[in-house]
Design an enzyme around this catalytic site. Structure first.
Site, PDB file in Angstrom:
ATOM      1  CB  CYS A  80      -0.883  -0.028   1.250  1.00 23.25           C
ATOM      2  SG  CYS A  80      -1.817   1.483   1.472  1.00 23.25           S
ATOM      3  CB  CYS A  86      -2.791   4.620   6.444  1.00 27.93           C
ATOM      4  SG  CYS A  86      -4.220   3.707   6.966  1.00 27.93           S
ATOM      5  CB  CYS A  89      -1.542  -2.138   7.616  1.00 29.87           C
ATOM      6  SG  CYS A  89      -2.947  -2.706   6.660  1.00 29.87           S
ATOM      7  CD  GLN A 291     -17.846 -12.062  15.126  1.00 32.35           C
ATOM      8  OE1 GLN A 291     -18.917 -12.001  14.535  1.00 32.35           O
ATOM      9  NE2 GLN A 291     -17.759 -12.145  16.421  1.00 32.35           N
ATOM     10  CE1 TYR A 320     -16.108 -10.384  29.635  1.00 34.28           C
ATOM     11  CE2 TYR A 320     -15.738 -12.762  29.763  1.00 34.28           C
ATOM     12  CZ  TYR A 320     -15.620 -11.507  30.315  1.00 34.28           C
ATOM     13  OH  TYR A 320     -15.011 -11.357  31.538  1.00 34.28           O
ATOM     14  CG  ASP A 389     -14.616 -13.980  22.006  1.00 36.84           C
ATOM     15  OD1 ASP A 389     -13.489 -13.440  22.067  1.00 36.84           O
ATOM     16  OD2 ASP A 389     -15.309 -13.988  20.970  1.00 36.84           O
ATOM     17  CB  CYS A 416      -8.588 -10.086  20.949  1.00 33.26           C
ATOM     18  SG  CYS A 416      -9.342  -9.119  22.267  1.00 33.26           S
TER      19      CYS A 416
END
Ligand code: SAH
Length: 462
Positions: A80, A86, A89, A291, A320, A389, A416
């Site tokens: 990119c 940005c 990412c 998601q 959760y 979760d 996560c």
């Protein structure tokens, strides 16, 4: 014991040479200079670099990458053109196989350093065959650059718009929705909202794509109800955006960073698009959570299902539970599933999704997992399998204490954040659970996010 260092061995503006040995939480290179930690964005493990020190704190410093003296073979050319500005990412400069290795390693490191867990099997990260164009939702602000209407992203920690022509991690349809809508708004002279003055009409464009049914939705967030030439606008959007089945307006007149306002109207077509995860259907309206990477969600929740080892007779608790994705996935193979989630709207979605799929053995409750599950336990509900979760901060200790009391045979932990995962696994290990295996899954290629699914078994009575 080593003496505590009184002073950092570097000063601002100093040029230093450094061997990079790891990656920090935000994808920055990390190295030691005379034992002192230096973070250098854009530098990669295995590289010898020159950096200029830009900020010195008590226990670490930040450097700017000046020169790569010896590059790692894992370095990749970012696809990119705005990757470095940005902020969406973080790892496009690292080859995809190396990203997957790095994500696994960060799980291993957290388990050993924070969780003090030895000898746990951590599998290779499950990555994507094609790690591009995976996002099913684009949410972009509008602005003006050189007198033209522009769409893009805000630079990290600022509100300067960086123009984006195409986003390589976005589904192609969402890119088309965003850019075609921008062109049509420009043709019709419909203005963009200006943060500084509070004037102008269109604030944000949101494109959503249901990847399994090919349905797409456009949401226009506007600074008021009125849209000039609304009928022409709708006609042109319908003609020129492929697969569009829904055009929605959301009205936000507040001077705020929050994207959505309270009122949502369907301007044309359906109120919601429909997508599937596995064999379960989900209705996705303008504001509902879904998601972001549906392909990898199926991989991650498929793992949760495998680890749950259901035979059909089990009682399952899904803590959760969000919109009930995992609950509905597991309900097909369990006697009953109890889901709890703090956001009431998500629980409404979960109930609707259960109805849509004619699933009748799920029970959803809005509330805090750490309050509701102890109350269920008190009322005699016992889970054979308990799934958690949680958000990044991990599980509340009251919930972990209830798990230790209830002693479900298996706990499936979807995480996560490896750091809080490791902390919570330590707690459960100290209360009779054994961590059996860990499966990292790459939900967000090219970003620093690491997700994993963990199986724990009760072993306290052995
Ligand atoms: N499995 C879910 C997503 C989980 S994301 C799905 O498939 O939709 C984590 C969720 O935890 C979020 O939906 C968040 O709203 C919820 N949450 C945060 N704190 C909570 C708490 N204390 N109790 C219950 N839910 C909580």
């Amino acid at each position: 014991m080593a003496k505590p260092k009184l002073q950092a061995p570097v000063v601002k503006n100093q040029y230093i040479e450094l061997a990079i040995t790891g990656l920090g939480h935000e994808g920055e290179g990390v190295g030691k200079y005379e034992g002192f930690t230096i973070f250098v964005p854009n530098a990669l493990p295995g590289e010898q670099i020159q950096a200029k020190v830009v900020r010195v704190q008590k226990t670490y410093a930040y450097g700017r990458l000046i020169k790569i003296i010896a590059a790692t073979p894992d370095r990749a050319e970012p696809a990119c053109p705005i990757f470095h500005r940005c902020g969406g990412c973080h790892l496009q400069h690292l080859s995809y196989p190396a990203q997957l290795q790095h994500k696994r390693q960060s799980v291993v490191d957290a388990l050993t350093r924070i969780g003090k867990l030895e000898g746990v099997t951590v599998h290779e990260t499950l990555g994507m065959d094609n790690p591009w164009r995976y996002r099913n939702k684009a949410q972009v602000p509008l602005g003006e650059i050189d007198g033209r209407l522009a769409v893009g992203f805000y630079a990290p920690r600022s509100h300067d718009l960086i123009e984006m022509q195409s986003c390589d991690i976005q589904h192609m349809y969402n890119d088309q929705i965003v850019h075609t809508t921008k062109e049509i708004l420009q043709e019709l002279g419909i203005s963009q909202y200006e943060e500084a003055t509070g004037r102008g009409i269109v604030r944000h464009l949101i494109g959503r794509t249901a990847v399994h049914t090919d349905e797409t939705m456009l949401v226009l967030v506007t600074n008021g109800r009125k849209i000039p030439q609304k009928d022409v606008l709708i006609e042109r959007l319908r003609q020129r955006i492929p697969h569009l089945v829904s055009i929605v307006q959301n009205i936000n007149t507040e001077r705020t960073n929050v994207i959505f306002g309270r009122e949502t109207l369907t301007l044309w077509g359906k109120d919601a698009i429909t997508d599937t995860i596995g064999s379960i259907k989900f209705e996705i309206s303008a504001r509902s959570f879904f998601q972001v990477n549906p392909v990898q969600t199926e991989v991650l929740y498929g793992k949760a299902l495998e680890y749950a080892q259901l035979s059909g007779s089990e009682t399952v608790i899904d803590a959760y539970c969000g919109i009930g994705t995992i609950s509905l996935f597991l309900a097909q193979k369990a006697r009953a599933v109890y889901g709890v989630e703090i956001v009431p709207e998500a629980i409404e979605d979960a109930k609707r999704n259960a109805e849509l799929n004619e699933i009748t053995n799920t029970h959803f409750t809005a509330g805090e997992a750490e309050t509701v599950i102890p109350a269920w336990y008190h009322d005699g509900i016992r889970a054979d399998v308990l799934v958690v979760d949680p958000p990044r901060k991990g599980c509340d200790e009251r919930l972990l204490a209830t798990i230790a009391d209830m002693k479900p045979e298996r706990v499936v932990y979807v995480s996560c954040n490896p750091g809080t995962l490791a902390r919570d696994l330590r707690y459960l290990e100290d209360h009779g659970y054994k961590t059996v295996e860990v499966q990292p899954v790459d939900m967000f290629p090219h970003t620093f996010h690491v997700e994993c699914c963990v199986l724990l078994k009760w072993s306290g009575d052995e």
